[in-house]
Scaffold this motif. Structure first.
Motif, PDB file in Angstrom:
ATOM      1  N   UNK A 153       0.829  -1.199   0.000  1.00 38.24           N
ATOM      2  CA  UNK A 153       0.000   0.000   0.000  1.00 38.24           C
ATOM      3  C   UNK A 153       0.867   1.252   0.000  1.00 38.24           C
ATOM      4  N   UNK A 154       1.919   1.249   0.821  1.00 34.35           N
ATOM      5  CA  UNK A 154       2.830   2.394   0.864  1.00 34.35           C
ATOM      6  C   UNK A 154       3.540   2.581  -0.466  1.00 34.35           C
ATOM      7  N   UNK A 155       3.895   1.484  -1.111  1.00 31.83           N
ATOM      8  CA  UNK A 155       4.542   1.564  -2.422  1.00 31.83           C
ATOM      9  C   UNK A 155       3.612   2.212  -3.452  1.00 31.83           C
ATOM     10  N   UNK A 156       2.337   1.836  -3.438  1.00 31.28           N
ATOM     11  CA  UNK A 156       1.375   2.425  -4.363  1.00 31.28           C
ATOM     12  C   UNK A 156       1.162   3.910  -4.067  1.00 31.28           C
ATOM     13  N   UNK A 157       1.081   4.255  -2.773  1.00 36.49           N
ATOM     14  CA  UNK A 157       0.918   5.658  -2.400  1.00 36.49           C
ATOM     15  C   UNK A 157       2.129   6.481  -2.825  1.00 36.49           C
ATOM     16  N   UNK A 158       3.311   5.902  -2.668  1.00 30.21           N
ATOM     17  CA  UNK A 158       4.536   6.588  -3.083  1.00 30.21           C
ATOM     18  C   UNK A 158       4.520   6.852  -4.587  1.00 30.21           C
ATOM     19  N   UNK A 159       4.065   5.868  -5.351  1.00 31.39           N
ATOM     20  CA  UNK A 159       3.995   6.040  -6.805  1.00 31.39           C
ATOM     21  C   UNK A 159       2.964   7.099  -7.169  1.00 31.39           C
ATOM     22  N   UNK A 160       1.871   7.174  -6.426  1.00 28.80           N
ATOM     23  CA  UNK A 160       0.859   8.199  -6.686  1.00 28.80           C
ATOM     24  C   UNK A 160       1.435   9.592  -6.443  1.00 28.80           C
ATOM     25  N   UNK A 161       2.238   9.738  -5.400  1.00 30.13           N
ATOM     26  CA  UNK A 161       2.872  11.026  -5.137  1.00 30.13           C
ATOM     27  C   UNK A 161       3.925  11.352  -6.190  1.00 30.13           C
ATOM     28  N   UNK A 162       4.617  10.333  -6.677  1.00 30.91           N
ATOM     29  CA  UNK A 162       5.569  10.551  -7.771  1.00 30.91           C
ATOM     30  C   UNK A 162       4.853  11.040  -9.026  1.00 30.91           C
ATOM     31  N   UNK A 288       7.790  15.342  -0.469  1.00 27.68           N
ATOM     32  CA  UNK A 288       7.790  15.033   0.966  1.00 27.68           C
ATOM     33  C   UNK A 288       6.903  13.823   1.245  1.00 27.68           C
ATOM     34  N   UNK A 289       5.715  13.812   0.653  1.00 29.42           N
ATOM     35  CA  UNK A 289       4.811  12.675   0.863  1.00 29.42           C
ATOM     36  C   UNK A 289       5.398  11.384   0.308  1.00 29.42           C
ATOM     37  N   UNK A 290       6.059  11.483  -0.845  1.00 31.74           N
ATOM     38  CA  UNK A 290       6.673  10.293  -1.434  1.00 31.74           C
ATOM     39  C   UNK A 290       7.749   9.724  -0.519  1.00 31.74           C
ATOM     40  N   UNK A 291       8.585  10.609   0.026  1.00 35.26           N
ATOM     41  CA  UNK A 291       9.628  10.144   0.948  1.00 35.26           C
ATOM     42  C   UNK A 291       9.013   9.534   2.205  1.00 35.26           C
ATOM     43  N   UNK A 292       7.900  10.089   2.657  1.00 35.64           N
ATOM     44  CA  UNK A 292       7.221   9.550   3.831  1.00 35.64           C
ATOM     45  C   UNK A 292       6.704   8.138   3.569  1.00 35.64           C
ATOM     46  N   UNK A 293       6.108   7.924   2.398  1.00 39.73           N
ATOM     47  CA  UNK A 293       5.588   6.601   2.071  1.00 39.73           C
ATOM     48  C   UNK A 293       6.714   5.607   1.792  1.00 39.73           C
ATOM     49  N   UNK A 294       7.835   6.105   1.260  1.00 35.14           N
ATOM     50  CA  UNK A 294       8.992   5.223   1.093  1.00 35.14           C
ATOM     51  C   UNK A 294       9.487   4.726   2.445  1.00 35.14           C
ATOM     52  N   UNK A 370      14.009  10.718   4.253  1.00 35.37           N
ATOM     53  CA  UNK A 370      12.812  11.545   4.423  1.00 35.37           C
ATOM     54  C   UNK A 370      13.173  12.879   5.077  1.00 35.37           C
ATOM     55  N   UNK A 371      14.003  12.830   6.107  1.00 37.86           N
ATOM     56  CA  UNK A 371      14.438  14.065   6.750  1.00 37.86           C
ATOM     57  C   UNK A 371      15.157  14.974   5.759  1.00 37.86           C
TER      58      UNK A 371
END
Length: 470
Positions: A153-162, A288-294, A370-371
């Motif tokens: 799920x996090x991987x998909x969210x990261x791709x959505x932010x990308x 930022x959101x992508x790094x968070x989901x990563x 992420x930081x």
């Protein structure tokens, strides 16, 4: 100084989920420390002075301020036909499919088998038929499957932010390319006007040289200025083609398909930089959101690696019918079997522990990354504001310079006609105007691009609208 995200961080995740609801992604990658995430962002902002005075209207569709239907059409075309965007969208769909496959691990897995057999041994013919349903259910007693689902799920969210980040880059690049193209068109117009004026001056000077009123030096200096201006045209033509090529690539076309027209006064467009909530616009940036989901994905995989140290409990079984001495499933006998199973990889513990430690390090690395992304976003936003101030001031000085140079040229023309100054001084005044006018156009282009870069840096809100509209 404006502090960042006074509302709870859960509201931030609600916004993110809403923006990609059309993609059937709900919720966020769980199992992360939301309070720590909020404190990190706020601590960064407390040490930064980001957009302390930058606030105003909603920045959605900010490029509409140019009042250019042609530019709006280019942006819309890029969001529909850009091939990088299509690739990213397909990759996101693939990840969503993988997420669905991972969620299916909660359910029993199995198959249906129907077979018929007929054989001969020592002139004895035997027949047999069977039909079975086999089921294997891995019970997620310790949460390993859940951790893998969270990671997917996090991987998909990261791709959505990308994908959202890519849309920001595409829109900004289209606007910058269009600004550059219109600026180069204006540069060409000015150079062409100057070339025509110099040619007229040369004709006048030739006549005056023939009459003995002017000398060859004045004529040659004027011809030198003419050649200098003519030498600028090939570079301007190439710059225009380069801009068209860039816009064609962004909009999924060939360069010879681009049919753009000049928009008079485009460089004088009053593009105001107003952000409704500057600090929140940084916090909601897709990078930022992508790094968070990563980080969330790495953390979930770390949890899954830890759960691999625990026993694996599953239930398998089958039920079916067996037909002896026939191949048509007649006169069958029922059969079934249930097999509870506990599997514990005790002998593989050293390897499993090493894998757990490796994933833990990756999780820590993802949090450090992420930081870094948060810090980079804040610094980039501050730098964009400083660049905007620099370009705005430079453009103001360039306008004043052109105004004064043009006044000086008009005065020089009048003085030359009255015989108060030689022609060489008039040429010098003309050269000053040319340089000042070119500099004024270049700073106009740079000033508009600096404003676009500012919107690009503070993209958290308007990029969400791109997801909902496209």
């Amino acid at each position: 100084m404006i502090s960042l995200i006074k509302r709870p961080i859960k509201h931030k995740f609600a916004i993110i989920s809403f923006t990609i609801s059309s993609l059937f992604l709900s919720g966020c990658a769980s199992k992360i420390n939301e309070e720590q995430h909020q404190q990190l962002l706020e601590s960064f902002i407390e040490r930064a002075d980001v957009a302390s005075s930058l606030s105003g209207m909603d920045e959605s569709n900010w490029w509409h301020q140019f009042d250019s239907p042609q530019l709006n059409q280019l942006v819309n075309l890029a969001l529909v036909k850009n091939h990088d965007l299509k690739t990213s969208q397909l990759q996101l769909k693939s990840m969503l499919a993988r997420l669905g496959a991972q969620k299916a691990e909660y359910l029993p897995q199995g198959n249906i088998t129907v077979s018929a057999e007929r054989s001969s041994l020592a002139e004895t013919i035997t027949s047999q038929s069977s039909a079975n349903i086999g089921v294997d259910w891995q019970i997620d007693l310790f949460g390993r499957v859940t951790a893998l689902v969270d990671a997917a799920n996090a991987s998909a969210m990261s791709k959505a932010e990308q994908l959202r980040l890519l849309k920001v880059e595409i829109v900004s690049s289209v606007v910058k390319g269009y600004i550059s193209y219109q600026g180069n068109l204006e540069n060409e117009l000015i150079i062409s006007q100057q070339i025509e004026a110099l040619k007229q001056s040369i004709d006048v000077l030739k006549a005056r040289v023939d009459e003995g009123v002017a000398n060859e030096l004045d004529l040659n200096r004027t011809k030198a200025q003419l050649s200098q201006q003519q030498a600028l045209l090939p570079a301007i033509k190439y710059a225009q083609y380069r801009d068209l090529s860039t816009l064609a690539l962004l909009t999924g076309q060939f360069t010879n398909e681009m049919m753009l027209t000049e928009k008079t006064g485009f460089l004088s467009s009053d593009l105001a930089v107003e952000i409704a909530d500057p600090n929140n616009a940084i916090a909601l940036r897709p990078d930022i959101n992508q790094a968070l989901f990563n980080f969330s994905q790495a953390y979930s995989l770390s949890v899954a690696a830890s759960k691999a140290l625990l026993p694996n409990i599953s239930i398998s079984g089958f039920a079916g019918v067996l037909g002896l001495n026939n191949t048509r499933l007649v006169d069958t006998q029922q059969q079934w079997q249930v097999t509870p199973q506990l599997e514990w990889s005790l002998l593989s513990y050293p390897a499993l522990i090493a894998q757990k430690d490796a994933q833990q390090f990756l999780s820590e690395a993802a949090y450090s990354a992420y930081q870094q992304v948060v810090l980079k976003a804040i610094n980039e936003s501050e730098l964009s504001l400083q660049f905007l101030i620099k370009q705005t001031n430079q453009h103001s000085y360039a306008q004043a310079r052109f105004k004064h140079a043009n006044n000086a040229f008009l005065q020089a023309q009048a003085m030359y006609q009255e015989g108060q100054i030689p022609y060489l001084e008039l040429l010098d005044a003309r050269q000053d105007v040319l340089i000042a006018e070119k500099n004024n156009i270049d700073t106009s282009i740079s000033s508009l691009i600096a404003k676009v870069s500012t919107y690009q840096a503070f993209n958290g809100h308007w990029s969400q609208q791109l997801i909902t509209e496209h």
